[in-house]
Design an enzyme around this catalytic site. Structure first.
Site, PDB file in Angstrom:
ATOM      1  N   HIS A   1      -9.221   0.007  18.828  1.00 38.30           N
ATOM      2  CA  HIS A   1      -8.806   1.490  18.081  1.00 38.30           C
ATOM      3  C   HIS A   1     -10.220   1.770  17.412  1.00 38.30           C
ATOM      4  O   HIS A   1     -10.257   1.863  16.161  1.00 38.30           O
ATOM      5  CB  HIS A   1      -7.776   1.051  16.912  1.00 38.30           C
ATOM      6  CG  HIS A   1      -7.456   2.358  16.201  1.00 38.30           C
ATOM      7  ND1 HIS A   1      -7.039   3.761  16.775  1.00 38.30           N
ATOM      8  CD2 HIS A   1      -7.399   2.841  15.054  1.00 38.30           C
ATOM      9  CE1 HIS A   1      -6.828   4.545  15.632  1.00 38.30           C
ATOM     10  NE2 HIS A   1      -6.993   4.042  14.665  1.00 38.30           N
TER      11      HIS A   1
ATOM     12  N   GLY B   1       1.405   4.774   3.880  1.00 36.18           N
ATOM     13  CA  GLY B   1       2.552   4.064   3.231  1.00 36.18           C
ATOM     14  C   GLY B   1       3.620   4.781   2.763  1.00 36.18           C
ATOM     15  O   GLY B   1       4.760   4.613   3.316  1.00 36.18           O
TER      16      GLY B   1
ATOM     17  N   GLY C   1       0.669  -1.241  -0.028  1.00 35.54           N
ATOM     18  CA  GLY C   1      -0.292  -0.119  -0.136  1.00 35.54           C
ATOM     19  C   GLY C   1       0.729   1.247   0.161  1.00 35.54           C
ATOM     20  O   GLY C   1       0.420   2.247   0.687  1.00 35.54           O
ATOM     21  N   ALA C   2       1.915   1.203  -0.717  1.00 38.25           N
ATOM     22  CA  ALA C   2       3.179   2.187  -0.549  1.00 38.25           C
ATOM     23  C   ALA C   2       2.760   3.464  -1.353  1.00 38.25           C
ATOM     24  O   ALA C   2       3.319   4.285  -1.189  1.00 38.25           O
ATOM     25  CB  ALA C   2       4.519   1.716  -1.064  1.00 38.25           C
TER      26      ALA C   2
ATOM     27  N   GLY D   1      -0.212   4.982  -0.980  1.00 39.02           N
ATOM     28  CA  GLY D   1      -0.936   5.544  -0.260  1.00 39.02           C
ATOM     29  C   GLY D   1      -0.426   6.554   0.724  1.00 39.02           C
ATOM     30  O   GLY D   1       1.039   6.594   0.874  1.00 39.02           O
TER      31      GLY D   1
END
Ligand SMILES: NC(=O)c1ccc[n+]([C@@H]2O[C@H](COP(=O)([O-])OP(=O)(O)OC[C@H]3O[C@@H](n4cnc5c(N)ncnc54)[C@H](O)[C@@H]3O)[C@@H](O)[C@H]2O)c1
Ligand SMILES: O=C(O)C[C@H](O)C(=O)O
Length: 317
Positions: free
Chosen positions: A178, A14, A8-9, A11
């Site tokens: 969370h 990311g 997901g880099a 994004g």
């Protein structure tokens, strides 16, 4: 030295995490993984990050791929892939859509990188941690989620500001989801090593207001600027450094508990855990009565969302 992969880099979280992680001295290789079709963007990210490494004097082999299989031999795989919430949405609204992504991702990582530690960021993170645990077939110690670490940091900052002390003087924890049912542990909150309730100014502390601020923090940031980036990005780097440095720090992450907290277990949820190169180990602890009651409620909620998602996943897979 270690290889770190970010899924997901492309994004927001990311790519910023790639930058913060590049400051960790133990990292020798970093792989950015994005979806097919995003090759140009990934190549651009690599060039831009490489410039920052040169300017800073960082020596990391940086590469990109559109195949998760290239994560093989990673020490840590961080998953930020998935949809973020839009203003007005709850994190749990993303559960099924993101669970489909995480189940497939975890299956691939489980087969191709059996010795890795898989770190979930994708929301709802407690549920995604459970999905990843099931589909990767990893041992529980190998899987964790960002959990309530970021919430704990948000509370720490509010307390430091209120008492006008340096943030490093404050230790506090939020456990549980969370999300809305998170539980602050005032019993585990200290300032300068002194239990917060022993400070004369404690009686005036706007505790409820503070927790409400933490609860709504992500939502407020998303409403104002579209996504939360810097808080999660730094929090991710802290955790990766704790693993790779074999630091044995106790941080509050989403982890599978058997029965460590008042006999409550069989769920992935935010709890204090000792973290080192072998992974994540929840710390058995006893809480005050009202904290246990809050934690039980939070567990009940997460169990339900998790069970619903698992059932729906079974139907489509
Ligand atoms: N746990 C936390 O504290 C925390 C903090 C911040 C963000 N998040 C979560 O992290 C996730 C990413 O947030 P963001 O702001 O970076 O979002 P973003 O939209 O900027 O990035 C999403 C990334 O996921 C990828 N992606 C989307 N759908 C995919 C699919 N079907 N298959 C593979 N990859 C896919 C995109 O290509 C992109 O790289 C969200 O779920 C968000 O809620 C969690
Ligand atoms: O709030 C969100 O959706 C993003 C993240 O979980 C956060 O708390 O910053």
């Amino acid at each position: 030295m270690a290889k770190v992969t970010i899924l997901g880099a492309t994004g927001n979280v990311g790519i910023f995490a790639a930058h913060t992680i590049s400051e960790i001295p133990y990292v020798s290789d970093m792989l950015l993984v994005g979806r097919p079709g995003r090759e140009d963007f990934l190549a651009g990210c690599c060039r831009d990050l490489s410039d920052s490494f040169a300017a800073r004097g960082t020596d990391i082999r940086l590469s990109y791929s559109t195949s998760i299989l290239d994560a093989k031999d990673s020490d840590v795989v961080i998953c930020t892939a998935g949809v973020p919430r839009r203003p007005g949405q709850d994190r749990n609204d993303l559960a099924f859509e993101n669970a489909k992504i995480i189940a497939e991702t975890a299956e691939t990582i489980g087969r191709s990188s059996p010795d890795a530690i898989l770190f979930l960021v994708t929301n709802p993170v407690d549920v995604m941690t459970a999905v990843a645990l099931k589909y990767s077939e990893f041992q529980p110690r190998q899987i964790f989620g960002l959990g309530t670490h970021l919430d704990s940091m948000r509370l720490k900052s509010l307390i430091a500001h209120y008492f006008r002390v340096h943030v490093s003087e404050v230790h506090t924890r939020i456990i549980g989801e969370h999300g809305d049912s998170m539980v602050p542990l005032w019993s585990a909150t200290t300032i300068g090593g002194i239990r917060i309730s022993n400070l004369p100014t404690f009686s005036g502390l706007p505790a409820q207001e503070m927790i409400e601020t933490v609860r709504t923090s992500g939502e407020a940031i998303i409403r104002d600027k579209g996504s939360t980036v810097y808080g999660p990005g730094e929090a991710i780097a802290t955790l990766v450094k704790t693993i790779l440095g074999d630091e044995n720090r106790i941080l509050t992450v989403s982890s599978y508990i058997k029965s460590e907290i008042h006999g409550i277990g069989d769920v992935c949820i935010g709890v204090p855990a000792r973290i080192n190169r072998d992974g994540v180990f929840p710390v058995p602890l006893s809480l005050e009565e009202n904290e246990v009651a809050g934690f039980r409620e939070s567990v009940k909620k997460i169990r339900k969302v998790t069970a619903d998602v698992m059932e729906r996943l079974e139907e489509v897979r």
